[in-house]
Enzyme design. Sequence first.
Site, PDB file in Angstrom:
ATOM      1  N   ILE A 491       1.024  -1.134   0.544  1.00 27.66           N
ATOM      2  CA  ILE A 491       0.270   0.083  -0.182  1.00 27.66           C
ATOM      3  C   ILE A 491       0.993   0.983   0.165  1.00 27.66           C
ATOM      4  CG2 ILE A 491      -0.066   0.275   2.102  1.00 27.66           C
ATOM      5  CD1 ILE A 491      -3.240  -0.395   1.990  1.00 27.66           C
ATOM      6  N   GLY A 492       1.826   0.882  -0.024  1.00 29.51           N
ATOM      7  CA  GLY A 492       2.776   2.149  -0.090  1.00 29.51           C
ATOM      8  C   GLY A 492       4.342   1.970  -0.149  1.00 29.51           C
ATOM      9  N   GLY A 493       4.963   1.373  -0.355  1.00 28.51           N
ATOM     10  CA  GLY A 493       6.220   0.443  -0.523  1.00 28.51           C
ATOM     11  C   GLY A 493       6.706  -0.195  -0.097  1.00 28.51           C
ATOM     12  N   SER A 494       5.669  -1.298   0.364  1.00 22.37           N
ATOM     13  CA  SER A 494       6.442  -2.561   1.472  1.00 22.37           C
ATOM     14  C   SER A 494       6.875  -3.276   0.446  1.00 22.37           C
ATOM     15  CB  SER A 494       4.949  -3.595   2.417  1.00 22.37           C
ATOM     16  OG  SER A 494       3.667  -3.398   1.538  1.00 22.37           O
ATOM     17  N   ARG A 533       2.488  -3.736  10.323  1.00 27.01           N
ATOM     18  CA  ARG A 533       2.672  -5.000  10.497  1.00 27.01           C
ATOM     19  C   ARG A 533       3.455  -5.929   9.259  1.00 27.01           C
ATOM     20  NH1 ARG A 533       0.541  -9.377   8.303  1.00 27.01           N
ATOM     21  NH2 ARG A 533       1.307 -10.826   9.535  1.00 27.01           N
ATOM     22  N   THR A 535       5.807  -4.483   6.866  1.00 26.33           N
ATOM     23  CA  THR A 535       7.529  -4.191   6.966  1.00 26.33           C
ATOM     24  C   THR A 535       8.105  -5.448   8.308  1.00 26.33           C
ATOM     25  OG1 THR A 535       7.394  -2.025   5.689  1.00 26.33           O
ATOM     26  CG2 THR A 535       9.186  -2.587   7.340  1.00 26.33           C
ATOM     27  N   VAL A 718       5.390   1.133  11.475  1.00 24.46           N
ATOM     28  CA  VAL A 718       5.510   3.078  11.803  1.00 24.46           C
ATOM     29  C   VAL A 718       4.389   3.730  11.538  1.00 24.46           C
ATOM     30  CG1 VAL A 718       7.551   4.669   9.592  1.00 24.46           C
ATOM     31  CG2 VAL A 718       8.253   2.719  10.689  1.00 24.46           C
ATOM     32  N   GLY A 719       3.697   2.691  10.463  1.00 22.08           N
ATOM     33  CA  GLY A 719       2.552   3.652   9.585  1.00 22.08           C
ATOM     34  C   GLY A 719       1.449   4.444  10.571  1.00 22.08           C
ATOM     35  N   GLU A 720       1.294   3.885  11.723  1.00 25.95           N
ATOM     36  CA  GLU A 720       0.119   4.276  12.234  1.00 25.95           C
ATOM     37  C   GLU A 720       0.271   5.598  14.055  1.00 25.95           C
ATOM     38  OE1 GLU A 720      -1.214   0.295  12.903  1.00 25.95           O
ATOM     39  OE2 GLU A 720      -3.650   0.976  12.504  1.00 25.95           O
TER      40      GLU A 720
END
Lengths: 769, 191
Positions: A491-494, A533, A535, A718-720
């Site tokens: 969804i964003g580079g994983s 979760r 990465t 990291v994302g949240e």
Amino acid sequence: MVATFEPKKTYKVIGTRPIRHDGYDKVTGRALYGADLKLPGQVWGAVLRSPYAHANITRMDTSEAEKYPGVLAVVTAKDMPKAESKMVDLGEGTVNEKHEVDRIMASDKIVFRGQPVAAVAAVDRNTAEEAVKLIRVEYQPLQPVLTVEEAMAKGAPIILPDLVGDDLGEKVKKTNMAKHFRHEFGDVEKGFSQAKHIVERTFKMSMTHQGYIEPHNAVAMWDEDNRLRIWTGTQGAFAVRKQMAGILKLDESRVKVTPMEIGGGFGGKIPVYLEPIAALLSKKCRRPVKLVMERKAVFESTGPAPGGTLRVKVGVDASGKITAAASDMKLEAGGFPGSAVGAAAMCIYSPYNIPNTTIDGWDIVVNKPKSAPYRAPGAPQAHFAMESVIDELCEKGGWDPIDFRLKNSAKEGTRRGDGVKFGSIGNVDVLKAASRSPHWKSVLNKDTTDGKKRGRGIASGYWFNIGLKSAVTLSANNDGTVSLVEGSTDIGGSRASIAMQAAEVLGIPALDVRPTVADTEGVAYNDVTGGSRTTYATGFAAYEAAIKMVEELKARAARIWNQDPSDILFKDGVFSAKKDSELRLNFKELSKKLGETGGPVTVTGSVDLSTGGGAYGAHIVDVEVDTETGKVEILRYTIVQDVGKAIHPSYVEGQMQGGVVQGIGWALNEEYFMTKEGTMANSSFLDYRMPTTLDLPKIETVIVEVFNPGHPFGVRGVGEVPIAPPIAAIGNALHDALGVRLVETPFKPGRIMEALEAQSKAAAVKPKR
Amino acid sequence: MVHVKTTINGQPAEFLVPAYLSLLDTIREVVGLTGAKEGCLDGNCGACTVILNGRIVDSCLVLGAEANGGEITTVEGLATPDALHPLQQAFLEEAALQCGICTPGFLVSAAALLKREPKANEQRIRHWLAGNLCRCTGYDKIVRAVIKAEDMSSQLSKSKAKVAAKPTAKSSASPKASSVRSSGRSGSGRK
Ligand code: FES
Ligand code: FES
């Protein structure tokens, strides 16, 4: 800026910034998102939605639509398998089966505006949209219930007649309260009696939407062999499979889900919406059926974050130690139970070590769309309330907000508000890095010539991050590259962050690992891309697989060199024999010889991780307020966050910046503005005002790396975390600028003007001495 | 059905479209290029941005029939077979995309800006791109990428100018050198 604490270790791939593997497809327009798919024979569907927020369906007539030229199928709730009012697990905790089916398509009762009631498949989109308007539905409108207070009032209309509420373990009938729980530790009464300063405030929040730019979409093909294929933009292909199987009463093995590229989700693309409808339409016409949701329907009928009412009371003793905290949080579940209040309770006190605490959480059903996860679900709400109160206490006691937070900081071993003890956490490191940041050290110039007022605010935030299940397959190619197959939606580079972890172990360049996101039959089970979760957990599975591949390649080298496998060394991408230093092959050279040494090499790594390693952020913001209009400008914003280990720092920064900007929108503009009929009055991107380029400064990032012992490279989610602090940080900055405490989101111009007027009225009544 | 003769990414195209069909659906469904995305269908997200006759438009607000006699550039037309557009390269290097659904719209809008104002400053870039929504990135890396692409383009044109100075070199003018006539999009109300 990277501050590394432990362990000091240098990597070849991790921490670098390669071009992401899927990048070329995405900058050339070649990447295929759900709505881009066109299968042979594909037809279009359209959905009819309720214009009422609360109503009984009394009659439905689809005959006109069925006769319309070009129509191939019409479905209503009658076409859904019969659902019972019983609890089932569809992958995201247990839900009531009937509620879940009614959420997809209403059978007898409407509980939110925009709830689907029927759908049509036709030869093209226009025909489907015209035909669906010919379906006649008669409703008996009911009084909508729109706030937690209305829902809990005596004599309130009951939204779900079959709802059995859980009030601290006791069953309650005829209620809009789905759940009331309590976490209690120590003795809060005693704690408050030891306090010198006590602040208690009540906060109100509106629903907000995830706001992904790509609307929901689905293509379904249900064939004559009772096999169902789904192509969709989802955060979890396996979650879709499970939900489809449950809702449509199929064996999971009958459902194959292909995750298309996804245009944002933020939690909102975990539940299914269109997929079961497309499936039923396809079953009737045996053609692939495509549905794309209109933006208005995205707002009206898909997962907002819950609004609600939160009360927080905190006591601090003379020395600046927090002695007690009590809170209650009533969050709006929407038309069916299941708000994020449980997660809110896990977050609210997490930056602090508080000896005596209580938390009461309520999950309340209201006539609004069923809420869905939105980036750190519950944390922005909880931290807005808590961090505003902490700011006020710092002001009362004259404490520096960072010193105060350091003095009261949660550390390893501290008990979280819901009872869990923290492992290794980085809150102290984050706060120290914040105090050293150029932003915090700078002095905000408050002298303005145009009557505008400036202020600075700070707030902390926490998210627990999840682990769960992931599996990755690696196959060695004979040119020295490696194919990586994973099941986590990127969804964003994983793809990059997962491939990089395998590349690090294998000692090859990041771009020599070629990642593919597979469908549900191409890889073993994977949990959703969510909970920060991916990465962490899927990267961990990639690490495991890579370790296995190294072992297998050692065996191959041993065979070539006639050595014992335990005598083969692998370092910096080179295999060598312990006993003969002449024998050396790098990864690429050895890959060429796999055919002669036993055939292809393919390995799988799989993990099931109980936690993700919680993480903290501290945000600093400077604002400027136009006191004539109430408009707020963000002058400067700095994010300090513990990420464990930044695998690809650019995408780590991107997550931090993106999360903050969603938080800025939540703080300043975004809200579900409801009419008294229960209609969202601002259901377009024009009126639901998300931040644009013009509304923002550059966003500064400070990456803190506190090794997570639960991950081989120390990764934390990291994302949240970055969406947790902004609302409070901005509220605190506004207080610094204006001297008023804003207790309701969003802090829109009108609300700021009202607060300023109230302030000047109060000043007129009580002149300052 | 309306008969449309147009040029898409430098190639002539001819087709019939229903009179009601938007330019976005025409490009996606009739022509078959799916780089331009649907985000809102009411001119408020910019995911569908294309260049029509030198001007950026939200293609969801234009009819397919209006393309008759015109010239369209979509994200698929930015790169040459030999090289990405500097913006595309800069977006990759600067990690200016996360989910990527907004990326085609940003690239097309920014390409129109760079053609018109090759040295636009940050404020100007932010102003120009205000009609394109991105929910993932917070825009920081997008704006940095556009600034980087400006540098890359100016270096590229410097080296091209050197080549052009040689007597044998052909003119390096781009075949798609249509000028941009309007500064902003209409109807987005995001100022
Ligand atoms: S789809 Fe055209 S502006 Fe959103
Ligand atoms: S990258 Fe996802 S909307 Fe911009």
